[in-house]
Scaffold this motif. Structure first.
Motif, PDB file in Angstrom:
ATOM      1  N   ALA A 113      27.986  47.644  61.730  1.00  0.00           N
ATOM      2  CA  ALA A 113      29.637  48.679  62.110  1.00  0.00           C
ATOM      3  C   ALA A 113      29.561  49.932  61.915  1.00  0.00           C
ATOM      4  N   GLY A 114      28.602  50.475  61.544  1.00  0.00           N
ATOM      5  CA  GLY A 114      27.736  51.439  61.554  1.00  0.00           C
ATOM      6  C   GLY A 114      28.494  52.571  59.978  1.00  0.00           C
ATOM      7  N   ALA A 115      29.211  53.846  61.041  1.00  0.00           N
ATOM      8  CA  ALA A 115      29.626  54.411  58.970  1.00  0.00           C
ATOM      9  C   ALA A 115      30.663  54.365  58.642  1.00  0.00           C
ATOM     10  N   VAL A 116      32.014  53.560  59.191  1.00  0.00           N
ATOM     11  CA  VAL A 116      33.136  53.438  58.943  1.00  0.00           C
ATOM     12  C   VAL A 116      33.438  52.711  57.392  1.00  0.00           C
ATOM     13  N   PHE A 117      32.319  52.083  57.715  1.00  0.00           N
ATOM     14  CA  PHE A 117      32.573  50.855  56.467  1.00  0.00           C
ATOM     15  C   PHE A 117      32.427  51.435  54.966  1.00  0.00           C
ATOM     16  N   HIS A 118      31.637  52.641  54.981  1.00  0.00           N
ATOM     17  CA  HIS A 118      31.641  53.173  53.358  1.00  0.00           C
ATOM     18  C   HIS A 118      33.304  53.502  52.796  1.00  0.00           C
ATOM     19  N   PRO A 119      33.934  54.797  53.889  1.00  0.00           N
ATOM     20  CA  PRO A 119      35.042  54.842  53.652  1.00  0.00           C
ATOM     21  C   PRO A 119      36.291  53.705  53.433  1.00  0.00           C
ATOM     22  N   LEU A 120      35.699  52.831  54.455  1.00  0.00           N
ATOM     23  CA  LEU A 120      37.529  51.813  54.148  1.00  0.00           C
ATOM     24  C   LEU A 120      36.622  51.265  52.721  1.00  0.00           C
ATOM     25  N   TYR A 121      35.614  51.251  52.411  1.00  0.00           N
ATOM     26  CA  TYR A 121      35.202  50.209  50.876  1.00  0.00           C
ATOM     27  C   TYR A 121      35.365  50.751  49.834  1.00  0.00           C
ATOM     28  N   GLN A 122      35.069  51.973  50.117  1.00  0.00           N
ATOM     29  CA  GLN A 122      35.787  53.042  49.075  1.00  0.00           C
ATOM     30  C   GLN A 122      37.808  53.560  48.889  1.00  0.00           C
ATOM     31  N   ALA A 123      37.896  53.597  49.738  1.00  0.00           N
ATOM     32  CA  ALA A 123      39.039  53.355  49.792  1.00  0.00           C
ATOM     33  C   ALA A 123      40.249  52.163  48.932  1.00  0.00           C
ATOM     34  N   MET A 124      39.583  50.595  49.134  1.00  0.00           N
ATOM     35  CA  MET A 124      39.963  49.745  49.415  1.00  0.00           C
ATOM     36  C   MET A 124      39.020  49.670  47.410  1.00  0.00           C
ATOM     37  N   LEU A 125      38.190  50.701  47.327  1.00  0.00           N
ATOM     38  CA  LEU A 125      37.956  49.995  45.675  1.00  0.00           C
ATOM     39  C   LEU A 125      39.044  51.114  45.135  1.00  0.00           C
ATOM     40  N   ALA A 126      39.603  52.500  45.433  1.00  0.00           N
ATOM     41  CA  ALA A 126      40.221  53.147  44.899  1.00  0.00           C
ATOM     42  C   ALA A 126      41.346  52.509  44.743  1.00  0.00           C
ATOM     43  N   GLY A 127      42.033  51.037  45.740  1.00  0.00           N
ATOM     44  CA  GLY A 127      43.547  50.689  45.501  1.00  0.00           C
ATOM     45  C   GLY A 127      42.910  49.790  44.847  1.00  0.00           C
ATOM     46  N   VAL A 128      42.098  49.022  44.457  1.00  0.00           N
ATOM     47  CA  VAL A 128      42.218  47.868  43.445  1.00  0.00           C
ATOM     48  C   VAL A 128      42.362  48.837  41.713  1.00  0.00           C
ATOM     49  N   SER A 129      41.183  49.379  41.592  1.00  0.00           N
ATOM     50  CA  SER A 129      41.407  50.237  39.912  1.00  0.00           C
ATOM     51  C   SER A 129      42.783  51.118  40.079  1.00  0.00           C
ATOM     52  N   LEU A 130      43.980  51.259  41.051  1.00  0.00           N
ATOM     53  CA  LEU A 130      45.106  51.820  40.543  1.00  0.00           C
ATOM     54  C   LEU A 130      45.734  50.433  40.325  1.00  0.00           C
ATOM     55  N   ALA A 131      46.259  49.259  41.152  1.00  0.00           N
ATOM     56  CA  ALA A 131      46.314  49.109  40.630  1.00  0.00           C
ATOM     57  C   ALA A 131      46.181  48.114  39.114  1.00  0.00           C
ATOM     58  N   PHE A 132      45.183  47.639  39.098  1.00  0.00           N
ATOM     59  CA  PHE A 132      45.432  47.736  38.014  1.00  0.00           C
ATOM     60  C   PHE A 132      45.253  48.300  36.762  1.00  0.00           C
ATOM     61  N   LEU A 133      44.769  49.665  36.563  1.00  0.00           N
ATOM     62  CA  LEU A 133      45.467  50.980  36.346  1.00  0.00           C
ATOM     63  C   LEU A 133      46.700  51.210  35.992  1.00  0.00           C
ATOM     64  N   THR A 134      47.768  51.337  36.782  1.00  0.00           N
ATOM     65  CA  THR A 134      49.095  51.707  37.180  1.00  0.00           C
ATOM     66  C   THR A 134      50.278  51.083  36.184  1.00  0.00           C
ATOM     67  N   GLY A 135      50.921  51.995  35.884  1.00  0.00           N
ATOM     68  CA  GLY A 135      52.411  50.858  34.530  1.00  0.00           C
ATOM     69  C   GLY A 135      53.589  51.743  35.546  1.00  0.00           C
ATOM     70  N   VAL A 173      48.274  53.202  32.900  1.00  0.00           N
ATOM     71  CA  VAL A 173      47.992  52.264  31.939  1.00  0.00           C
ATOM     72  C   VAL A 173      46.953  51.512  31.565  1.00  0.00           C
ATOM     73  N   VAL A 174      46.194  52.067  30.464  1.00  0.00           N
ATOM     74  CA  VAL A 174      44.657  50.557  30.587  1.00  0.00           C
ATOM     75  C   VAL A 174      45.060  49.823  28.922  1.00  0.00           C
ATOM     76  N   ASP A 175      44.821  48.671  29.315  1.00  0.00           N
ATOM     77  CA  ASP A 175      45.068  47.823  27.753  1.00  0.00           C
ATOM     78  C   ASP A 175      43.847  46.859  27.729  1.00  0.00           C
ATOM     79  N   LEU A 176      43.444  46.052  27.139  1.00  0.00           N
ATOM     80  CA  LEU A 176      42.239  44.898  26.673  1.00  0.00           C
ATOM     81  C   LEU A 176      42.287  44.009  28.486  1.00  0.00           C
ATOM     82  N   PHE A 177      43.279  43.578  29.041  1.00  0.00           N
ATOM     83  CA  PHE A 177      43.500  42.671  30.440  1.00  0.00           C
ATOM     84  C   PHE A 177      43.241  43.563  31.893  1.00  0.00           C
ATOM     85  N   ALA A 178      43.367  44.901  31.691  1.00  0.00           N
ATOM     86  CA  ALA A 178      42.961  46.122  33.078  1.00  0.00           C
ATOM     87  C   ALA A 178      41.233  46.078  32.673  1.00  0.00           C
TER      88      ALA A 178
END
Lengths: 493, 137
Positions: free
Chosen positions: A105-127, A73-78
């Motif tokens: 830190a090399g190559a592992v930074f980017h996958p971790l960072y992107q996974a975190m972004l996915a989690g953050v987005s999901l937390a805002f969007l999930t209903g 669900v996406v509302d104004l707040f989210a």
């Protein structure tokens, strides 16, 4: 346009997978990561525009009915939070390209960072409450690994505290999910909003309190904040910056979502007001006692969370609107303060208050940037922090919570005090060359400098567009308190 | 049957919480594992009484099947707690190789603020911060 809703989760997730596949092709991996972040930001902006014109939109993932499947669900707040978060994460990603600790830190930074972004987005969007748990786990697990990046001795012990605390609160979350399911037979938030009204009030308030403790320990409210000032400062600067700006705010988001949607109230809640006052006060007191810029800033996160909780605790449109505006201002401001700290460490080797002086002489631009954002944090007009604090105080005065008003004003002074302490110690005065500097290359990498500059510009933009932004926050608050549009969009698709 | 399950859940929570208060890291981790088991069982328990058929049979009416949703959620929760616990184990192993000590230390910063007269703590703290600074470069 419903397909857009899933993208802020899918794009970073896909990018995490792709960056894992391209571990050895550093250049390609960086391009994928930056591109994915930019796309996520663009999609978030598109979502905000769409929600602003068409209202709350929901999508049932996989076509399952909302009771069984997962609703996004996406509302104004989210969508507002989604946009400001992805502005911050994009800027930090650019910054991290220049920062030696994340670069090495090399190559592992980017996958971790992107996974975190996915989690953050999901937390805002999930209903869906269970899906919210999954979102938290995605972002937390990525954050555990990011926090221990490099595995240095001084990182491990605080990281362990952080992991244990987060895991305990996650287990408590599972427990409350079990209890909620047993009481109502659903974990879909819109369905819960209706079902929870039918159960005995004692059970209902117990469930509400359990969720408050769970999200409160993620948001670092009093008395559950002790892990934060310990663990955040040990990470590399870009990582602390994105943690400081975002992770606790996801907790605040979850508090707002759960309390306003599932356990609505008509009047101010004394318990949350006491918590807000204590969070502000003890957070800032902790900051006053510190001698290290990063630790001072970390304690200020706690104190700032108190301000957000204060607006939430009033349980009216004015308070909630002020809190939302405060969130929007806080994320870029706090993030840029940590970015500046990283730049200071890069130029003079440390950010201990008693080891550095006179940075303003050699780095006038950085000093000016620090002055702008720190004054914004303290709430000096005409910066964005002033507008946020003013709105909060106005809301508290309107509901006659004089005690909260007094605490908020006092804390504001103490914030100003500790910001001037940093300013006096690090930026002002006669420069002296610390012992360590001799071996230090004092050139600031271009991405770090550009990113910091851009984020400070965003905070100024928030101050300039405060009128429309406040109107938007108010509309989001009305939507949250009304509940009608959200329920209609999710439960009866 | 339900009473036994309820008591088991209670016992798991109690033992897990008790172990969590220990200073030895490996016991904390075991405590977390037990707490995890307790909460997963709780989730499963929320799906109704045990003993109902999970698979479709022509003889059973539609509303008498076991609720599949808590089972799915419990599976997810198991996977997640398992993953995080393994990561925690890895971190504690790292900690052990660095310090050869399995005990949770006192907070250096607390010690500094708590007893400014005890110069030993203070000197230790200053040295460690100096080390941090040097290493940060």
């Amino acid at each position: 346009m419903k397909v857009l809703i899933g993208l802020p989760v899918l794009v970073p997730m896909g990018a995490a997978a792709l960056t894992l596949l391209t571990l050895r092709l550093t250049r390609l991996q960086t391009i994928i990561s930056v591109l994915a972040s930019a796309v996520t930001l663009a999609v978030s902006i598109a979502l905000l525009i769409q929600v602003e014109t068409k209202g709350v939109t929901a999508v049932a993932v996989g076509g399952w009915s909302p009771e069984v499947g997962i609703a996004l669900v996406v509302d104004l707040f989210a969508s507002m939070l989604l946009v400001i978060s992805h502005i911050a994460t994009f800027v930090v990603l650019v910054y991290s390209l220049g920062h030696p600790r994340t670069r090495d830190a090399g190559a592992v930074f980017h996958p971790l960072y992107q996974a975190m972004l996915a989690g953050v987005s999901l937390a805002f969007l999930t209903g869906d409450l269970f899906n919210l748990f999954v979102a938290f786990e995605i972002l937390l697990t990525a954050s555990y690994a990011l926090l221990t990046l490099g595995g240095r001795r001084e990182q491990i012990r605080p990281a362990m505290t952080y992991i244990v605390i987060s895991l305990v609160s996650s287990l408590l979350f599972i427990t409350s999910l079990g209890l909620i399911y047993a009481a109502t037979g659903t974990v879909n938030m819109a369905a819960l909003a209706i079902e929870l009204e039918g159960i005995p009030s004692g059970v209902r308030s117990a469930l509400g309190l359990l969720l408050l403790v769970v999200f409160g320990s993620k948001a670092a409210i009093f008395p559950l904040f002790f892990w934060l000032p310990d663990s955040y400062p040990t990470a590399p600067s870009p990582v602390s910056a994105v943690f400081a700006g975002l992770l606790t705010k996801v907790g605040v988001y979850a508090i707002v979502r759960s309390q306003f949607l599932l356990f609505p109230r008509d009047e101010a809640w004394w318990l949350l007001m006491v918590v807000a006052g204590a969070t502000m006060f003890f957070g800032v007191l902790g900051a006053v006692a510190q001698q290290h810029m990063k630790r001072i800033l970390s304690f200020h996160i706690v104190s700032q969370i108190g301000y957000m909780i204060m607006g939430i605790a009033l349980f009216d449109v004015a308070g909630l609107a002020a809190s939302i505006f405060y969130l929007m201002h806080h994320i870029p401001v706090k993030t840029s303060l940590f970015l500046i700290e990283g730049v200071v460490v890069q130029t003079v080797g440390t950010s201990r208050l008693d080891r550095v002086a006179g940075v303003a002489r050699s780095r006038p631009v950085i000093a000016a940037l620090f002055l702008i954002v720190s004054m914004s944090l303290a709430g000096i007009p005409p910066l964005s922090g002033f507008i946020g604090k003013f709105a909060l105080l106005q809301a508290a005065v309107a509901s006659r919570q004089w005690f909260l008003v007094a605490v908020a004003l006092l804390v504001s002074f103490l914030t100003l005090f500790s910001m001037t302490k940093i300013w006096n110690a690090i930026f002002w005065g006669e420069p002296f060359v610390p012992l360590e500097q001799e071996a230090q290359s004092s050139r600031v990498p271009v991405p770090m400098f550009a990113a910091t500059l851009a984020l400070v510009a965003v905070t100024l933009g928030i101050a300039l567009s405060a009128g429309p932004l406040y109107d938007l926050s108010e509309r989001a608050a009305v939507e949250l308190i009304d509940r009608g549009p959200y329920l209609q969009a999710t439960y009866l698709p | 049957m339900s009473v036994v399950l309820a008591l088991t859940i209670g016992a798991l929570y109690a033992v897990g919480t008790y172990a969590l208060f220990d200073r030895i890291l490996s016991r904390i981790i075991i405590g977390l594992a037990l707490l995890g088991h307790g909460s997963v069982l709780m989730l499963l328990f929320a799906g109704g009484p045990p003993g109902r058929p999970p698979f479709v049979e022509s003889t059973v009416p539609a509303n008498e099947y076991a609720d599949p949703l808590p089972q799915a959620m419990a599976l997810t929760a198991i996977v997640i707690t398992f993953g995080v616990l393994v990561f925690l184990l890895a971190v504690s192993y790292r900690s052990w190789t660095l310090t050869h000590d399995d005990e949770v230390e006192d907070d250096r910063e607390d010690a500094r603020l708590d007893s400014p007269k005890r110069t030993v703590h203070r000197v230790e703290y200053e040295l460690s911060v100096l080390g941090d600074d040097l290493e940060q470069r």
